[in-house]
Enzyme design. Structure first.
Site, PDB file in Angstrom:
ATOM      1  N   LYS A 493     -63.179   4.184 -32.001  1.00 24.21           N
ATOM      2  CA  LYS A 493     -62.222   4.752 -32.967  1.00 24.21           C
ATOM      3  C   LYS A 493     -62.772   4.624 -34.381  1.00 24.21           C
ATOM      4  O   LYS A 493     -63.657   3.807 -34.637  1.00 24.21           O
ATOM      5  CB  LYS A 493     -60.889   4.022 -32.836  1.00 24.21           C
ATOM      6  CG  LYS A 493     -61.008   2.527 -33.056  1.00 24.21           C
ATOM      7  CD  LYS A 493     -59.782   1.779 -32.519  1.00 24.21           C
ATOM      8  CE  LYS A 493     -59.906   0.302 -32.842  1.00 24.21           C
ATOM      9  NZ  LYS A 493     -58.987  -0.522 -32.070  1.00 24.21           N
ATOM     10  N   TYR A 717     -67.633   0.764 -68.002  1.00 21.73           N
ATOM     11  CA  TYR A 717     -66.296   1.042 -68.548  1.00 21.73           C
ATOM     12  C   TYR A 717     -65.633  -0.199 -69.132  1.00 21.73           C
ATOM     13  O   TYR A 717     -65.786  -1.304 -68.603  1.00 21.73           O
ATOM     14  CB  TYR A 717     -65.388   1.571 -67.424  1.00 21.73           C
ATOM     15  CG  TYR A 717     -65.638   3.017 -67.072  1.00 21.73           C
ATOM     16  CD1 TYR A 717     -65.390   4.032 -67.993  1.00 21.73           C
ATOM     17  CD2 TYR A 717     -66.108   3.367 -65.805  1.00 21.73           C
ATOM     18  CE1 TYR A 717     -65.610   5.360 -67.655  1.00 21.73           C
ATOM     19  CE2 TYR A 717     -66.329   4.693 -65.471  1.00 21.73           C
ATOM     20  CZ  TYR A 717     -66.080   5.685 -66.404  1.00 21.73           C
ATOM     21  OH  TYR A 717     -66.294   6.994 -66.071  1.00 21.73           O
TER      22      TYR A 717
HETATM   23  C1  PLP Z   1     -59.400  -1.671 -31.555  1.00 20.90           C
HETATM   24  C2  PLP Z   1     -58.864  -2.119 -30.283  1.00 20.90           C
HETATM   25  C3  PLP Z   1     -59.599  -3.011 -29.466  1.00 20.90           C
HETATM   26  C4  PLP Z   1     -60.891  -3.652 -29.879  1.00 20.90           C
HETATM   27  O1  PLP Z   1     -60.641  -4.788 -30.671  1.00 20.90           O
HETATM   28  P1  PLP Z   1     -61.841  -5.651 -31.267  1.00 20.90           P
HETATM   29  O2  PLP Z   1     -61.171  -6.798 -31.900  1.00 20.90           O
HETATM   30  O3  PLP Z   1     -62.529  -4.791 -32.259  1.00 20.90           O
HETATM   31  O4  PLP Z   1     -62.696  -6.014 -30.140  1.00 20.90           O
HETATM   32  C5  PLP Z   1     -59.098  -3.284 -28.208  1.00 20.90           C
HETATM   33  N1  PLP Z   1     -57.928  -2.747 -27.778  1.00 20.90           N
HETATM   34  C6  PLP Z   1     -57.189  -1.926 -28.555  1.00 20.90           C
HETATM   35  C7  PLP Z   1     -55.920  -1.401 -28.019  1.00 20.90           C
HETATM   36  C8  PLP Z   1     -57.627  -1.590 -29.830  1.00 20.90           C
HETATM   37  O5  PLP Z   1     -56.890  -0.768 -30.578  1.00 20.90           O
END
Ligand code: PLP
Length: 822
Positions: A493, A717
């Site tokens: 993702k 700035y």
């Molecule tokens: C992002 C996610 C993970 C992975 O988590 P990590 O801490 O990055 O390993 C696992 N399960 C779900 C449902 C997620 O959204």
């Protein structure tokens, strides 16, 4: 390799032959271990290697279809009477035994190289120095592992008169096996550094392990100036090995070398016995000087006349050990490999090309220089190249070089030929290159980096460099924590946590992960368009996206009864059945998910009477698997997941997979893997328990300008940047619009420039920031690292009081991602 019959092989391996009902004792002329790089032929044997990460036996059926008739296996249950099998205890050992057997047939000198650094460079430089005089076979790339070494040794064959093989180890007791395969006559020990020290109790123990490679050598090349050199000398004298050691520090040694560093080169003067030699290398750094000295000493060990080779030292070039994957003009993808060109490395590069071009979506184009393969007649060599290109489904070849030009008639695919690079460049038209994956592969002297420059997208110099080998390393590190049957879903993702997009997913598909998971349907569509065909779960399926989800075979996460009904209607409307869904159970996150028993029962009732949907898996997400203080809560979550999942399990008459562990969960709660785990941040290099993960991302750019400011002047700035003294300031083209948090301004953050940390001075601007580079020699164009090997993402996250996730995903999409792969 030397040709062997089926029964010869069986004897060498001391295996048990299970012949097919129509057995004939045929000849085998090559050994294969990877079904993905095999296209056909019957004179091969497949060795089913097994490991924590893969099981070669699973590819037997596919290979039988491709015509393979002999399989070397360790699992009896795969035997059938329509092919031939040799059953052995351990297939990795079988590969090593065959390689050792092959090696014994050749009496030409074999150089074996080991040590912590420089192995591949020394091997390549020796090749460059010696190849005009000798026909050399060498390890492809850095094939130096328990599997890479035997595969290299199987390349030994009649037409050569010198072999150069490298060996790498990371643990105790590994070298003896490699030594029996290589059996070098001439050894080179590069150096002993800290790498893999965690697996050894002392440096000496690691040194002893490495020395095992040289037990049977006649000559050993090493450096005399190290604290452990005496130990090596003793090793040599106990075994009457002639030590050809060399010194840069005026120690007494058979070869004494004095370096004289000039602005862009180094002159080396060597004294050997009573003779003096002098040569130049186009480098000034310490490791290049050391590598060149090893090469010089090896010439002496080989009893060559050094004066014949001295001139060639000045032509040595950097060895780019990795392929580089970059975005090119007109929607092209470039795979640059200007490392060398021989048949083995061509095969490796073509497999990367195929992986990246992903089935039919991109046209596959190869720009290739003359092949440097000694000992094969040119006509035959280029017919083999033609065959390889056809097997890999290459659409077009551009051949550059006098030999290819002369042999253009052997190619049956669409092709064009040029006698040299300049002619090619004079004919170059940008419009001929669109939507293609282009492999640019040439031996170093062809200078294909200039060709690549024509095709490269001219972006600003800021890049997020992603090391794909580190990613594979991290994936395998986690896989080793998994039980054999546990599946793996990788979370890609948010553009793979900011590290890229389809390239990462393609790599993961190639590494045979079971599932990918994205946040929204659009991300999944993009992956499908790029040719990704592994199952993809969409965590946030929105009603607007149902059509895309179904059209692109994406699998939704169903987190409420309402969503279930809506999705079910869509599936019915599109005339689908048995559509896979994943049910999310909320056990304490209080985010998305079915929370109560009655919610779950409602879903179960619905599923029972709506056969168009099939629950493929059910899962929950841990709140604090990374935090010891929450361990009790984590176990409660697991408990509650178990009992809620049981309701679904009871009601359905088919197997539903269960999963709850994220990265930290895999590390800290290995007993709760159930059927699958979901790997996220760990893949990108962040571990909660100190796993040996590798950094995958380096954010870097180059200095745009350097200027001096006076003590009373300010920088940036609002006059916030005050140095208080006359200072040198470097201006760097990276700002908060690239994802550099503005809180890092005014001395809080820093960048790594020319070996030192330089604080950020003043406010960070939208597209620029300024560094205080007092005391650092900096020029326009110098490279600047914001995070990477020298400044870790974890350190940055701590400074900003956030988590590494936010740093990674915060790098904006305008920063080009560049991928490196060995
Ligand atoms: C992002 C996610 C993970 C992975 O988590 P990590 O801490 O990055 O390993 C696992 N399960 C779900 C449902 C997620 O959204």
């Amino acid at each position: 390799m030397k040709t062997l019959t089926v029964t010869d092989i069986c004897t060498v391996l001391n295996g048990e032959l299970f012949p097919s009902s129509s057995f004939q004792n045929f000849s085998v002329s090559s050994i294969i271990t990877d079904s993905r790089t095999f296209f056909g032929g019957s004179d091969v044997a497949f060795i089913a290697l097994t490991g924590p990460v893969f099981n070669g036996h699973n590819y037997i059926a596919e290979l039988r279809q491709k015509g393979v008739q002999l399989f070397i296996i360790s699992d009896k249950s795969f035997i059938e009477n329509t092919a031939n099998y040799i059953l052995v205890e351990d297939t990795t050992s079988a590969l090593q035994q065959l390689a050792a057997f092959n090696r014994r047939h050749f009496s030409y000198p074999i150089i074996g190289i080991t040590g912590s650094n420089g192995k591949t460079i020394i091997k390549e430089w020796l090749y460059d120095l010696l190849s005009a005089n000798k026909r050399i076979v060498r390890s492809p790339k850095s094939y130096n592992s328990q599997i890479g070494v035997p595969l290299s040794a199987l390349l030994l064959d009649e037409p050569y008169d010198l072999a150069i093989l490298e060996a790498g180890i990371s643990e105790r007791d590994e070298m003896a096996k490699l030594a029996s395969v290589i059996k070098p006559n001439i050894g080179i020990l590069t150096n002993i550094g800290d790498a893999h020290q965690e697996n050894f109790s002392s440096l000496e123990e690691k040194l002893d392990e490495k020395l095992k490679l040289f037990t049977g050598c006649k000559v050993l090349v090493f450096r005399a100036d190290r604290s452990y050199s005496k130990h090596i000398s003793d090793f040599c004298s106990e075994r009457t090995i002639n030590s050809i050691n060399w010194s840069l520090e005026k120690q007494k040694a058979p070869i004494e070398i004095t370096p004289e560093i000039q602005s862009d080169k180094t002159r080396l003067s060597a004294k050997v016995a009573d003779k003096n030699y002098s040569f130049e290398i186009p480098f000034t750094d310490e490791s290049a000087i050391e590598n060149a000295c090893h090469c010089f000493a090896t010439l002496i060990a080989l009893k060559e006349k050094p004066e014949e080779f001295l001139e060639r030292f000045s032509q040595l070039q950097p060895v780019a050990m990795r392929l580089e994957i970059k975005h090119g003009i007109n929607n092209c993808l470039l795979i640059n490999d200007y490392y060398n060109s021989d048949l083995n490395s061509l095969g490796i590069a073509l497999s990367v090309l195929k992986q990246q071009a992903a089935k039919g979506h991109l046209h596959k184009h190869v720009i290739l220089s003359d092949i440097q393969q000694t000992g094969v007649v040119a006509e035959e060599l280029y017919s083999k190249v033609n065959q390889l290109l056809q097997e890999w489904g290459i659409n077009k070849l551009t051949g550059i070089g006098p030999e290819l030009y002369k042999h253009s008639h052997v190619f049956d695919i669409e092709s064009e030929f040029f006698p040299n690079r300049l002619t090619f460049e004079n004919h170059f038209t940008r419009n001929n290159y669109t939507s293609s994956a282009i492999l640019i592969k040439g031996a170093r002297q062809f200078e294909f980096e200039k060709t690549a420059a024509l095709l490269q997208l001219k972006a600003h110099q800021t890049v997020l460099e992603i090391n794909l080998n580190a990613l594979i390393h991290n994936l395998n590190t986690f896989r080793k924590l998994l039980k054999a049957k546990t599946k793996i879903m990788v979370m890609v993702k948010a553009f793979s946590y900011g590290s890229g997009d389809v390239e990462i997913a393609r790599l993961l598909q190639h590494q045979n992960v079971d599932y990918l998971s994205v946040a929204v349907a659009d991300e999944g569509v993009q992956l499908r368009n790029a040719g990704i065909n592994v199952p993809i779960v969409v965590m946030n399926p929105e009603q607007d996206s149902f059509q895309n989800i179904i059209d692109f075979r994406l699998e939704p996460n169903i987190y409420s009864y309402n969503l279930l009904q809506q999705f079910s209607d869509a599936v019915t409307e599109y005339g689908q059945s048995n559509y896979p869904i994943h049910v999310k159970i909320d056990t304490g996150m209080n985010r998305l998910g079915l929370k109560t028993k009655s919610e779950i029962e409602q879903v179960v009732e619905f599923i029972k009477s709506n056969k168009q949907l099939k629950i493929s898996s059910m899962f929950s997400h841990l709140v604090g698997s990374d935090e010891a203080a929450l361990d009790e809560f984590t176990l409660e979550q697991i408990d509650s997941f178990n009992s809620l999942a049981a309701i679904i399990e009871k009601a359905c008459d088919y197997k539903i997979e269960k999963h709850i562990l994220n990265s930290a969960g895999i590390e800290r709660f290995p007993n709760y893997q159930f059927d699958m785990v979901r790997l996220g941040i760990g893949l990108y290099g962040i571990s909660q328990t100190g796993l040996q993960l590798e950094n995958i991302g380096t954010l870097k750019t180059t200095v745009s300008q350097v200027k001096t400011v006076e003590a009373d002047e300010t920088v940036g700035y609002n006059r916030k940047g005050k140095t208080g003294k006359r200072s040198r300031i470097a201006i760097v083209p990276l700002g908060y619009a690239d994802g550099i948090n503005r809180k890092l301004g005014n001395g809080k953050g820093c960048a790594f420039v020319n070996g030192k940390r330089a604080p950020i001075v003043g406010n960070i601007c939208m597209d620029m920031l300024m560094l205080d580079v007092n005391g650092i020699e900096v020029e326009t164009g110098d490279s600047v690292e914001l995070f990477g090997p020298n400044i870790s993402i974890i350190e940055l996250a701590e400074k900003l009081e956030t988590i590494p996730y936010e740093i990674l995903t915060g790098i904006s999409q305008r920063v080009k991602r560049v991928y490196l792969q060995e």
